[in-house]
Motif scaffolding. Sequence first.
Motif, PDB file in Angstrom:
ATOM      1  N   VAL A  58      17.303  11.940 -11.375  1.00 17.14           N
ATOM      2  CA  VAL A  58      17.570  13.461 -12.193  1.00 17.14           C
ATOM      3  C   VAL A  58      16.444  14.469 -11.841  1.00 17.14           C
ATOM      4  O   VAL A  58      15.282  13.817 -12.067  1.00 17.14           O
ATOM      5  N   VAL A  59      16.632  15.727 -11.674  1.00 20.68           N
ATOM      6  CA  VAL A  59      15.470  16.648 -11.409  1.00 20.68           C
ATOM      7  C   VAL A  59      15.809  17.794 -12.397  1.00 20.68           C
ATOM      8  O   VAL A  59      16.707  18.289 -12.306  1.00 20.68           O
ATOM      9  N   VAL A  60      14.954  17.863 -13.083  1.00 17.01           N
ATOM     10  CA  VAL A  60      14.817  19.015 -14.410  1.00 17.01           C
ATOM     11  C   VAL A  60      14.211  19.972 -13.929  1.00 17.01           C
ATOM     12  O   VAL A  60      13.117  20.229 -13.483  1.00 17.01           O
ATOM     13  N   GLY A  61      14.887  21.240 -13.731  1.00 16.89           N
ATOM     14  CA  GLY A  61      14.443  22.304 -13.019  1.00 16.89           C
ATOM     15  C   GLY A  61      14.463  22.473 -11.433  1.00 16.89           C
ATOM     16  O   GLY A  61      14.155  21.732 -10.757  1.00 16.89           O
ATOM     17  N   LEU A  62      15.468  23.468 -11.157  1.00 22.74           N
ATOM     18  CA  LEU A  62      15.975  23.665  -9.847  1.00 22.74           C
ATOM     19  C   LEU A  62      15.352  25.039  -9.185  1.00 22.74           C
ATOM     20  O   LEU A  62      15.950  25.671  -8.802  1.00 22.74           O
ATOM     21  N   GLY A  63      14.021  25.102  -9.239  1.00 25.04           N
ATOM     22  CA  GLY A  63      13.383  26.267  -8.465  1.00 25.04           C
ATOM     23  C   GLY A  63      12.896  25.632  -7.142  1.00 25.04           C
ATOM     24  O   GLY A  63      13.822  24.919  -6.698  1.00 25.04           O
ATOM     25  N   LEU A  64      12.302  26.333  -6.268  1.00 20.06           N
ATOM     26  CA  LEU A  64      12.132  25.984  -5.139  1.00 20.06           C
ATOM     27  C   LEU A  64      11.609  24.459  -4.901  1.00 20.06           C
ATOM     28  O   LEU A  64      12.229  23.770  -4.074  1.00 20.06           O
ATOM     29  N   ILE A  65      10.653  24.083  -5.578  1.00 22.39           N
ATOM     30  CA  ILE A  65      10.261  22.718  -5.583  1.00 22.39           C
ATOM     31  C   ILE A  65      11.116  21.698  -6.137  1.00 22.39           C
ATOM     32  O   ILE A  65      11.215  20.663  -5.327  1.00 22.39           O
ATOM     33  N   GLY A  66      11.643  21.793  -7.311  1.00 18.05           N
ATOM     34  CA  GLY A  66      12.607  20.932  -7.876  1.00 18.05           C
ATOM     35  C   GLY A  66      13.875  20.947  -6.904  1.00 18.05           C
ATOM     36  O   GLY A  66      14.596  19.792  -6.743  1.00 18.05           O
ATOM     37  N   GLY A  67      14.314  21.964  -6.526  1.00 18.17           N
ATOM     38  CA  GLY A  67      15.676  22.059  -5.559  1.00 18.17           C
ATOM     39  C   GLY A  67      15.338  21.410  -4.318  1.00 18.17           C
ATOM     40  O   GLY A  67      16.026  20.664  -3.793  1.00 18.17           O
ATOM     41  N   SER A  68      14.294  21.765  -3.881  1.00 15.20           N
ATOM     42  CA  SER A  68      13.833  21.270  -2.445  1.00 15.20           C
ATOM     43  C   SER A  68      13.718  19.442  -2.618  1.00 15.20           C
ATOM     44  O   SER A  68      14.071  18.752  -1.529  1.00 15.20           O
ATOM     45  N   PHE A  69      13.096  19.321  -3.741  1.00 14.86           N
ATOM     46  CA  PHE A  69      13.097  17.592  -3.722  1.00 14.86           C
ATOM     47  C   PHE A  69      14.440  16.979  -3.939  1.00 14.86           C
ATOM     48  O   PHE A  69      14.665  16.044  -3.203  1.00 14.86           O
ATOM     49  N   ALA A  70      15.135  17.797  -4.792  1.00 14.68           N
ATOM     50  CA  ALA A  70      16.476  17.297  -4.980  1.00 14.68           C
ATOM     51  C   ALA A  70      17.313  17.169  -3.626  1.00 14.68           C
ATOM     52  O   ALA A  70      17.991  16.195  -3.400  1.00 14.68           O
ATOM     53  N   LYS A  71      17.357  18.438  -2.819  1.00 18.33           N
ATOM     54  CA  LYS A  71      18.203  18.407  -1.621  1.00 18.33           C
ATOM     55  C   LYS A  71      17.691  17.272  -0.741  1.00 18.33           C
ATOM     56  O   LYS A  71      18.626  16.543   0.022  1.00 18.33           O
ATOM     57  N   GLY A  72      16.525  17.190  -0.596  1.00 12.12           N
ATOM     58  CA  GLY A  72      15.662  16.404   0.297  1.00 12.12           C
ATOM     59  C   GLY A  72      16.109  14.764   0.085  1.00 12.12           C
ATOM     60  O   GLY A  72      16.386  14.050   0.893  1.00 12.12           O
ATOM     61  N   ALA A  73      16.100  14.355  -1.299  1.00  9.95           N
ATOM     62  CA  ALA A  73      16.414  13.062  -1.858  1.00  9.95           C
ATOM     63  C   ALA A  73      18.027  12.760  -1.543  1.00  9.95           C
ATOM     64  O   ALA A  73      18.320  11.721  -1.013  1.00  9.95           O
ATOM     65  N   ARG A  74      18.658  13.784  -1.918  1.00 16.15           N
ATOM     66  CA  ARG A  74      20.312  13.741  -1.558  1.00 16.15           C
ATOM     67  C   ARG A  74      20.567  13.430  -0.041  1.00 16.15           C
ATOM     68  O   ARG A  74      21.309  12.553   0.214  1.00 16.15           O
TER      69      ARG A  74
END
Length: 315
Positions: free
Chosen positions: A13-29
């Motif tokens: 779960v990634v809480v907050g989908l700005g640049l950092i959170g979104g990039s982390f989520a996208k990379g992890a996915r």
Amino acid sequence: MAEVATPLIERLVVVGLGLIGGSFAKGARASGLCREVVGVDRDPETRRLAVELGVVDRCVAELADACPGADVIQLAVPILAMERVLAELAALPLQGAILTDVGSAKGNVVRAARQAFAGQSLRFVPGHPIAGSERSGVTAANAALFNRHKVILTPLEETLPTDLDKVDRLWRAIGADVEHMTVEHHDQVLAATSHLPHLLAFNLVDSLAKRSENREIFHYAAGGFRDFTRIAGSDPTMWHDIFIANREAVLQALDTYRADLDELRGAIQAGDGQFLMEVLTHARGAREYFGRILASRTQAGAQVAAHHSLTEGHS
């Protein structure tokens, strides 16, 4: 970016989908390390775009709809919002989820986490990716943002080695170079190398802008002024939060700098050319050394990106 055959994490779960959170989520996915990546964001448009752009598998508005049953929860909210989010999480049945974060200062986040989870089991691996972009928001999410960039993890005394290993592997799977250090050391190092330079840049521009002849000053400003003050164009709200959150280490770095600046002022006033030349020569040598380090990182990052692009082209 490493491909992982068997998912290590059932739900991230990634809480907050700005640049950092979104990039982390996208990379992890993209890494294959997680069976499911779920986003949490209060903004409806961000939630829609996050799914549409492939940043997350699904996205919800409330922590309660994503966090219970999660294996790892990444907190990518503004640093002064951490206390509120941690308090909300502490009220949920997390069932042993590992918490981690991306905050630029660690001491205040750790204090907030311990306060929120007082009397409960706290499985927390604080973290800080040293990467960014001039772009922001979920549309700027970039799975390769952390390639060859440093991520500092600051495990606590109570952090389980297995939890640290899992978060470490997650960052490495999306291309990061991971290092570990104490919370206190992290905040001191970042205060000196990141927070203080931003503070000085903001202060210089503000100081010059307040002068009556500011129009003429800015009219004749050249490359040196542009280079030194570029970071004064950063988000004021974010840096306000960082300066407040890491105030003790920032003040310590600022006091050390002021002492050095006073010494330099005294040398100029006294016409002490030898001391002045020593400072300038030493600074130039240190900057050249840093430049070589930066160039090697950039070259390595370009090679990784080229290899990744070539691999994708043949897949």
